[in-house]
Motif scaffolding. Structure first.
Motif, PDB file in Angstrom:
ATOM      1  N   ARG A   1       0.858  -1.197   0.000  1.00  0.00           N
ATOM      2  CA  ARG A   1       0.000   0.000   0.000  1.00  0.00           C
ATOM      3  C   ARG A   1       0.894   1.247   0.000  1.00  0.00           C
ATOM      4  NH1 ARG A   1      -5.214  -0.756   1.457  1.00  0.00           N
ATOM      5  NH2 ARG A   1      -5.405   1.211   2.586  1.00  0.00           N
ATOM      6  N   VAL A   2       0.684   2.087  -1.019  1.00  0.00           N
ATOM      7  CA  VAL A   2       1.582   3.245  -1.195  1.00  0.00           C
ATOM      8  C   VAL A   2       0.787   4.496  -1.554  1.00  0.00           C
ATOM      9  CG1 VAL A   2       3.655   4.081  -2.374  1.00  0.00           C
ATOM     10  CG2 VAL A   2       3.252   1.646  -2.239  1.00  0.00           C
ATOM     11  N   VAL A   3       1.253   5.638  -1.052  1.00  0.00           N
ATOM     12  CA  VAL A   3       0.718   6.927  -1.496  1.00  0.00           C
ATOM     13  C   VAL A   3       1.857   7.671  -2.200  1.00  0.00           C
ATOM     14  CG1 VAL A   3      -0.169   9.164  -0.751  1.00  0.00           C
ATOM     15  CG2 VAL A   3      -1.017   7.066   0.329  1.00  0.00           C
ATOM     16  N   ASP A   4       1.583   8.125  -3.435  1.00  0.00           N
ATOM     17  CA  ASP A   4       2.573   8.845  -4.237  1.00  0.00           C
ATOM     18  C   ASP A   4       2.101  10.291  -4.344  1.00  0.00           C
ATOM     19  OD1 ASP A   4       4.413   9.726  -6.074  1.00  0.00           O
ATOM     20  OD2 ASP A   4       3.752   8.440  -7.726  1.00  0.00           O
ATOM     21  N   LEU A   5       2.796  11.206  -3.651  1.00  0.00           N
ATOM     22  CA  LEU A   5       2.381  12.610  -3.633  1.00  0.00           C
ATOM     23  C   LEU A   5       3.146  13.394  -4.693  1.00  0.00           C
ATOM     24  CD1 LEU A   5       2.407  13.095   0.238  1.00  0.00           C
ATOM     25  CD2 LEU A   5       0.415  12.717  -1.214  1.00  0.00           C
TER      26      LEU A   5
ATOM     27  N   GLN B   1       4.449   4.832 -12.237  1.00  0.00           N
ATOM     28  CA  GLN B   1       4.745   3.730 -13.167  1.00  0.00           C
ATOM     29  C   GLN B   1       5.658   2.700 -12.507  1.00  0.00           C
ATOM     30  OE1 GLN B   1       6.277   6.212 -16.526  1.00  0.00           O
ATOM     31  NE2 GLN B   1       5.208   4.710 -17.775  1.00  0.00           N
ATOM     32  N   VAL B   2       6.684   3.210 -11.783  1.00  0.00           N
ATOM     33  CA  VAL B   2       7.604   2.285 -11.098  1.00  0.00           C
ATOM     34  C   VAL B   2       6.803   1.440 -10.115  1.00  0.00           C
ATOM     35  CG1 VAL B   2       9.538   2.135  -9.470  1.00  0.00           C
ATOM     36  CG2 VAL B   2       9.631   3.783 -11.348  1.00  0.00           C
ATOM     37  N   LEU B   3       5.930   2.108  -9.330  1.00  0.00           N
ATOM     38  CA  LEU B   3       5.128   1.376  -8.338  1.00  0.00           C
ATOM     39  C   LEU B   3       4.266   0.331  -9.028  1.00  0.00           C
ATOM     40  CD1 LEU B   3       3.919   4.381  -6.135  1.00  0.00           C
ATOM     41  CD2 LEU B   3       5.659   2.681  -5.538  1.00  0.00           C
TER      42      LEU B   3
ATOM     43  N   LYS C   1       2.519  -5.412 -11.425  1.00  0.00           N
ATOM     44  CA  LYS C   1       2.986  -6.397 -12.418  1.00  0.00           C
ATOM     45  C   LYS C   1       3.971  -7.391 -11.814  1.00  0.00           C
ATOM     46  CE  LYS C   1       2.938  -4.455 -17.054  1.00  0.00           C
ATOM     47  NZ  LYS C   1       3.897  -3.935 -18.028  1.00  0.00           N
ATOM     48  N   GLY C   2       4.695  -6.950 -10.788  1.00  0.00           N
ATOM     49  CA  GLY C   2       5.667  -7.857 -10.151  1.00  0.00           C
ATOM     50  C   GLY C   2       6.996  -7.914 -10.871  1.00  0.00           C
ATOM     51  N   GLU C   3       7.326  -6.822 -11.617  1.00  0.00           N
ATOM     52  CA  GLU C   3       8.635  -6.797 -12.289  1.00  0.00           C
ATOM     53  C   GLU C   3       9.731  -6.505 -11.280  1.00  0.00           C
ATOM     54  OE1 GLU C   3       9.032  -4.779 -16.145  1.00  0.00           O
ATOM     55  OE2 GLU C   3       6.880  -4.451 -16.029  1.00  0.00           O
ATOM     56  N   LYS C   4      10.954  -6.790 -11.685  1.00  0.00           N
ATOM     57  CA  LYS C   4      12.078  -6.563 -10.781  1.00  0.00           C
ATOM     58  C   LYS C   4      12.951  -5.429 -11.283  1.00  0.00           C
ATOM     59  CE  LYS C   4      12.333 -11.154  -8.921  1.00  0.00           C
ATOM     60  NZ  LYS C   4      12.982 -12.447  -9.004  1.00  0.00           N
ATOM     61  N   PHE C   5      13.145  -4.443 -10.440  1.00  0.00           N
ATOM     62  CA  PHE C   5      14.077  -3.349 -10.721  1.00  0.00           C
ATOM     63  C   PHE C   5      14.885  -3.128  -9.475  1.00  0.00           C
ATOM     64  CE2 PHE C   5      10.287  -2.177 -13.234  1.00  0.00           C
ATOM     65  CZ  PHE C   5      10.853  -2.142 -14.476  1.00  0.00           C
ATOM     66  N   GLY C   6      15.683  -2.091  -9.504  1.00  0.00           N
ATOM     67  CA  GLY C   6      16.366  -1.627  -8.297  1.00  0.00           C
ATOM     68  C   GLY C   6      17.047  -2.737  -7.542  1.00  0.00           C
ATOM     69  N   ARG C   7      16.826  -2.787  -6.223  1.00  0.00           N
ATOM     70  CA  ARG C   7      17.546  -3.706  -5.348  1.00  0.00           C
ATOM     71  C   ARG C   7      17.292  -5.170  -5.719  1.00  0.00           C
ATOM     72  NH1 ARG C   7      20.085  -4.255  -0.056  1.00  0.00           N
ATOM     73  NH2 ARG C   7      20.283  -2.018  -0.167  1.00  0.00           N
TER      74      ARG C   7
ATOM     75  N   LEU D   1      -3.284   5.284 -15.103  1.00  0.00           N
ATOM     76  CA  LEU D   1      -2.369   4.139 -15.051  1.00  0.00           C
ATOM     77  C   LEU D   1      -3.179   2.988 -14.471  1.00  0.00           C
ATOM     78  CD1 LEU D   1       0.806   5.847 -13.564  1.00  0.00           C
ATOM     79  CD2 LEU D   1       0.757   4.521 -15.673  1.00  0.00           C
ATOM     80  N   PRO D   2      -3.180   1.833 -15.127  1.00  0.00           N
ATOM     81  CA  PRO D   2      -4.036   0.744 -14.670  1.00  0.00           C
ATOM     82  C   PRO D   2      -3.752   0.365 -13.215  1.00  0.00           C
ATOM     83  CG  PRO D   2      -2.813   0.129 -16.658  1.00  0.00           C
ATOM     84  CD  PRO D   2      -2.364   1.492 -16.292  1.00  0.00           C
ATOM     85  N   GLY D   3      -4.814   0.247 -12.423  1.00  0.00           N
ATOM     86  CA  GLY D   3      -4.674  -0.220 -11.036  1.00  0.00           C
ATOM     87  C   GLY D   3      -4.329   0.878 -10.052  1.00  0.00           C
ATOM     88  N   ILE D   4      -4.158   2.118 -10.543  1.00  0.00           N
ATOM     89  CA  ILE D   4      -3.750   3.204  -9.639  1.00  0.00           C
ATOM     90  C   ILE D   4      -4.874   4.234  -9.528  1.00  0.00           C
ATOM     91  CG2 ILE D   4      -2.114   5.105  -9.340  1.00  0.00           C
ATOM     92  CD1 ILE D   4       0.036   3.378 -10.375  1.00  0.00           C
ATOM     93  N   ILE D   5      -5.168   4.629  -8.286  1.00  0.00           N
ATOM     94  CA  ILE D   5      -6.182   5.672  -8.077  1.00  0.00           C
ATOM     95  C   ILE D   5      -5.467   7.014  -8.178  1.00  0.00           C
ATOM     96  CG2 ILE D   5      -7.819   6.665  -6.432  1.00  0.00           C
ATOM     97  CD1 ILE D   5      -7.975   3.862  -5.135  1.00  0.00           C
ATOM     98  N   THR D   6      -5.922   7.887  -9.087  1.00  0.00           N
ATOM     99  CA  THR D   6      -5.284   9.193  -9.219  1.00  0.00           C
ATOM    100  C   THR D   6      -6.239  10.282  -8.748  1.00  0.00           C
ATOM    101  OG1 THR D   6      -5.993   9.273 -11.513  1.00  0.00           O
ATOM    102  CG2 THR D   6      -3.757   8.538 -11.123  1.00  0.00           C
TER     103      THR D   6
END
Ligand SMILES: C[S@@+](CC[C@H](N)C(=O)[O-])C[C@H]1O[C@@H](n2cnc3c(N)ncnc32)[C@H](O)[C@@H]1O
Length: 402
Positions: A44-48, A57-59, A65-71, A133-138
């Motif tokens: 659960r995330v809030v992007d301000l 998009q990263v979130l 989607k469950g893609e792997k980036f970063g760490r 963005l699909p799945g994201i509340i804006t």
């Protein structure tokens, strides 16, 4: 200047277009994640201040989607490399010379490696509209306005009753991120002041919605007295770091605070009626001085040590009195110290340098941005210019003549 000039001067601008990110800011979040593993266990995330939406998009790609980036991508690559060394698998394919040299390259994760998370909730807010963005509340809202709190709480929990006086999320979030930036005026002190107001607005919202143990990441402009802010944040979070991703220009005052493990002090109640502001509430909520772990700044020239048992808090401005012993003379004296957050440069050292220019292949074709701004602040100026005869202020008659 040719269309590809910015592509040469700004490797992250070019990469963002090549990899489908709406803004180069995506790399800042990915490089912060490389260092701090921000998304571990997060659903659960809030992007301000989220427009045009590259952080969202990263979130979306990591959580939904469950893609792997970063760490995680870095850990994966390391594991594959180890296996390769152990000769378990065949040789790795040779990377393309034009590929981004870091984990920030968006190499598509094959569908059998995707690990979408369950019960993901992402709410993104900005003054500007954010293309869906699909799945994201804006939400289109001002994060500095108290009316935004019930909007956000309703988005997080559809059962929330806006007429109730509660400003605390019943279903809190794991992570709040804020990339808020005002329109920069070039007047340094003014820009830093406006930015700090945005930061406090983000922090006040985060205090309403974060769950204990949660994380808060926000853009700051490093100015004078920024250590007061660190001292304030340290009241609410176990760890506070200042981070500078490689994709953030070294010449810019921009950095990010990364606050880990939200632990509000006993008795603290987040309220937008009585929001936290610069320097506020330090004395109220700091019965004990900050732990001894942080670095201490020496305002004197000689060598000294400090004795934590003698620390006393002053009038709540983030400055602490300490009794110090000068190691050369053995004399004791009082001194002021401030709490300084550890500074971390993040992003793989082989990553592109955001201040450098890179030559592009002869046959390079410059791409258009993935998501041009939907309602940029300069939109009205463009409309007026068009109405007045078009580009560069030429009148229609002048244009007809030329
Ligand atoms: C650097 S951009 C954010 C980029 C974004 N993180 C991304 O990855 O696409 C800064 C944003 O802050 C937003 N902003 C500035 N003041 C705001 C406010 N008071 N409330 C909401 N958003 C605000 C601006 O509209 C702008 O879109």
């Amino acid at each position: 200047m040719g269309k590809s000039s910015k592509d040469k001067r700004d490797a992250y601008y070019r990469l963002a277009k090549e990899q489908g990110w709406r803004a180069r800011s995506a790399f800042k979040l990915l490089q912060l994640d490389e260092e701090f593993n921000l998304f571990e266990g997060v659903t659960r995330v809030v992007d301000l201040c989220a427009a045009p939406g590259s952080w969202s998009q990263v979130l979306s790609r990591v959580l939904i989607k469950g893609e792997k980036f970063g760490r995680t991508a870095w850990q994966d690559r390391e594991a594959k490399f180890r296996q390769q060394v152990l000769n378990v698998f065949g040789p790795e394919p040779t990377p393309s010379p034009h590929a981004a040299p870091t984990t920030t390259s968006a190499v598509p994760t094959s569908s059998d490696e995707l690990k979408p998370r369950r019960d993901v909730k992402i709410v993104s807010i900005d003054l500007q509209p954010i293309s869906p963005l699909p799945g994201i509340i804006t939400l289109r809202a001002d994060i500095t306005h108290p009316a935004t709190v019930p909007l956000l709480l309703k988005a997080l929990d559809p059962d929330y009753n806006p007429s109730s006086s509660s400003q605390q999320a019943s279903q809190p979030v794991d992570l709040v991120i804020s990339d808020g930036a005002p329109d920069v005026t070039g007047l340094h002190d003014l820009d830093i002041y406006v930015q700090s107001q945005l930061l406090f607005a983000a922090l006040n919202l985060a205090l309403c919605v974060l769950k204990p143990g949660g994380k808060f990441v926000a853009k700051i402009f490093r100015g004078r007295n920024v250590d007061l802010l660190y001292a304030q944040l340290k009241i609410f979070f176990e760890k506070v770091h200042v981070a500078k991703p490689r994709s953030s220009r070294a010449s810019s005052v921009e950095a990010f605070i990364v606050c880990i493990n939200f632990q509000p002090p006993a008795g603290f109640k987040a309220s937008l009626e009585n929001p936290l502001g610069v320097g506020d509430r330090l004395s109220q909520f700091t019965p004990t001085p900050p732990p001894a772990e942080p670095l201490m700044q020496d305002h004197a020239t000689g060598a000294w040590s400090y004795t934590p048992q003698h620390q006393q808090q002053t009038d709540g401005d983030g400055i602490y009195d300490v009794s110090v012993t000068d190691l050369t003379t053995g004399n004791k004296r009082k001194d002021h110290i401030r709490w300084i957050a550890p500074f971390v440069a993040c992003g793989d050292l082989s990553a592109f340098d955001s201040d450098a220019s890179y030559t592009l292949p002869e046959d390079y074709v410059s791409l258009d941005p993935v998501q041009p701004p939907t309602a940029p602040p300069y939109k009205r100026a463009i409309e007026l210019r068009r109405a007045n005869g078009g580009a560069y202020g030429k009148t229609q008659t002048q244009q007809a003549k030329s």
